[in-house]
Design an enzyme around this catalytic site. Structure first.
Site, PDB file in Angstrom:
ATOM      1  N   LYS A 123       0.841  -1.193   0.000  1.00 20.73           N
ATOM      2  CA  LYS A 123       0.000   0.000   0.000  1.00 20.73           C
ATOM      3  C   LYS A 123       0.880   1.247   0.000  1.00 20.73           C
ATOM      4  CE  LYS A 123      -3.812  -1.842   2.869  1.00 20.73           C
ATOM      5  NZ  LYS A 123      -4.925  -1.730   1.906  1.00 20.73           N
ATOM      6  N   ASP A 167      -6.960  -2.891  11.028  1.00 20.18           N
ATOM      7  CA  ASP A 167      -7.449  -3.973  10.171  1.00 20.18           C
ATOM      8  C   ASP A 167      -7.814  -5.227  10.976  1.00 20.18           C
ATOM      9  OD1 ASP A 167      -8.263  -4.520   7.593  1.00 20.18           O
ATOM     10  OD2 ASP A 167      -6.350  -5.388   6.981  1.00 20.18           O
ATOM     11  N   ARG A 206      -9.828 -11.782   3.027  1.00 16.96           N
ATOM     12  CA  ARG A 206     -10.699 -12.876   2.578  1.00 16.96           C
ATOM     13  C   ARG A 206     -10.002 -14.229   2.686  1.00 16.96           C
ATOM     14  NH1 ARG A 206     -11.369  -9.998  -3.143  1.00 16.96           N
ATOM     15  NH2 ARG A 206     -11.026  -8.260  -1.726  1.00 16.96           N
TER      16      ARG A 206
END
Ligand code: BES
Ligand code: MN
Ligand code: ZN
Length: 486
Positions: A265, A276, A339
């Site tokens: 990032k 997070d 995920r």
């Protein structure tokens, strides 16, 4: 913090501050009218002159008004009386508390309860506790000073007790989110869970790296490989129901820092990525509340804890992982790590006989593009279950909006080399393609996915809440469990 009821008249109470309310039409509540009478019509004059606003969460502080024993009177806006509910009660009390906490105050009395339901009082109490607690963990000079004592007019002890439990649970979630990633990493995060599990009688299991390997958690382990910090999986159980009763699983994303991995990032996107793990922190806060409220339901809380880093052994683009349920996953972006972590944790929830699942995750920036920063995305494979979650959130005043899960989106996560890939085609619909990925790991079990990328963390403060971790959706989860009947 001491929290107790009072049945004294507002004007007669010795306190550092008292809080009274006015609605959007400018009508003073009964207790505000008493203060108005004691001060020779001061409040009514200030309302008429437009100095006091009844807009939800507006706070006007009056210094040592004659006729009142308390040093300060805070008049808080309650908003439109027709729209008043638990969310408004929470915000109004929190806004008053936040303003008053700008300086140390020992004792603050809330005279807001007139005509409030027990649920609204409970929300108000938790709001007061949340509002006066800030993100200034490492500041010598605090911005907010939690009160030593909260008094609540005309309230039942039991309602104050449950309000306190909710407030403390939300603040636990906030504090865990606010701690920097140098302090909260998978091991230390699991240790925090062990602490409160012990204190409040939750069963806890912590899987270390070896166990995660034995359990074939290939997707979670791949994300963890780039970090010096070994991963953990935490399973909390509150078996408040009977042995054969259905089981609800709450699943949280616990990426203690998300650098993006090799798909790194930029600074601007990375600077808040200690947040997070908010999904896991929300599950922990809710599990603590559920245990302390002794809710008669079987609930398990599962959290996958990893750090997403760029070490020499970091997982790479093009890697193919074997998730715990046997599906193969092609990695095309290491920043779509949440995920992958959740894939294995959801499979553990299925193995633990979950009859219903809710997962919470700061999963996608795309969800914030779709809904803004203050609204959570809600996605599901089972509409009745989704409706149950949504209606609990609505009643708590926590903003959530459903996004579609049309079958056509499934094509976007097809891979040419593996069963699925971990990103969609391009960025469009990113919140949904992420949910479509998760759906591959929940089988037919009714599941609701809550993307809290926006509401979990505030970059700027609100009038009722300091910036940083928000504790959003702790209240909703508790409400789902309270309503639960399988
Ligand atoms: N943790 C982020 C999502 C996020 C972004 C949470 C901003 C809170 C604030 C997540 O792991 C992520 O990086 N998602 C990517 C997915 C993409 C690579 C498919 C994103 O949203 O850009
Ligand atoms: Mn990421
Ligand atoms: Zn992430």
């Amino acid at each position: 913090m001491i929290i107790s009821p009072t049945d004294l008249e507002a004007a007669d109470l010795e306190a550092d501050a008292i809080v009274v309310g006015v609605d959007a039409q400018g009508s003073l509540t009964k207790e505000a009218q008493e203060i108005d009478a004691a001060t020779g019509g001061l409040l009514a004059r200030l309302v008429a002159g437009g100095e006091i606003s009844g807009k939800l969460g507006n706070v006007t502080v009056l210094m040592s008004p004659a006729g009142v024993k308390a040093a300060l009177v805070a008049v808080v806006g309650l908003g439109e009386s027709r729209q008043f509910g638990r969310g408004q009660a929470f915000r109004a009390a929190a806004a008053a508390a936040k303003r008053l906490a700008e300086r140390p105050r020992r004792r603050v009395a809330f005279f807001l309860g007139e005509g409030w339901t027990e649920q609204q009082v409970e929300s108000g109490v938790s709001g007061a506790m949340v509002g006066c607690c800030g993100q200034d963990l490492y500041r010598a000079e605090k911005n907010l000073h939690p009160f030593e004592e909260i008094l609540w007019d005309d309230a039942y002890e039991s309602v104050l007790a449950s309000g306190r439990i909710l407030g403390e649970s939300i603040n636990l979630t906030r504090q865990l989110v606010n701690e920097p990633a140098s302090r909260i990493y998978p091991e230390s995060f699991a240790a925090e869970a062990e602490k409160f599990a012990e204190e409040f009688g939750l069963e806890i299991e912590v899987w270390d790296e070896q166990r995660l390997e034995d359990e074939r958690c290939g997707a979670l382990l791949a994300v963890a490989r780039g970090s010096m910090r070994p991963p953990r999986l935490v399973i909390l159980s509150h078996l408040g129901g009977a042995a054969g009763d259905p089981v609800l699983a709450l699943v949280g994303k616990g990426v203690t820092f998300d650098s993006g991995g090799l798909s790194i990032k930029p600074t601007d996107g990375m600077k808040t990525m200690k947040c997070d793990m908010a999904g896991a922190a929300t599950v922990f806060g809710a599990m603590q509340a559920i245990a302390r409220l002794e809710l008669p339901v079987n609930v398990i809380g599962l959290a996958g804890l990893v750090e997403n880093m760029v070490g020499g052994d970091a997982y790479k683009l093009g890697d193919v992982l074997i998730a715990r349920n046997g599906k193969t996953v092609e990695v095309l972006n290491t920043d779509a790590e949440g995920r992958l972590v959740l894939a294995d944790v959801l499979d553990v929830a299925l193995e633990r006989q979950a009859d219903r699942i809710i997962d919470l995750a700061t999963l996608t920036g795309a969800c914030m593009v779709a809904l803004g920063t203050d609204v959570a995305g809600l996605m599901t494979n089972d509409q009745p279950w989704c409706d149950a979650v949504r209606s609990a959130a609505d009643d708590c005043g926590e903003a959530i909006w459903q996004l579609p899960m049309f079958a056509d989106y499934d094509e976007q996560i097809q891979s040419k080399v593996a069963d699925i890939k971990n990103v969609g085609e391009g960025r469009w619909g990113g919140a949904i393609t992420a949910a479509k990925f998760l759906e591959q790991f929940v089988g037919k079990t009714p599941w609701a996915h809550v993307d809290i990328a926006g509401p979990a963390f505030l970059e700027n403060p609100k009038p009722w809440l300091d910036a940083g971790g928000t504790g959003a959706f702790v209240r909703t989860l508790v409400e789902v469990v309270r309503r639960w009947n399988g």
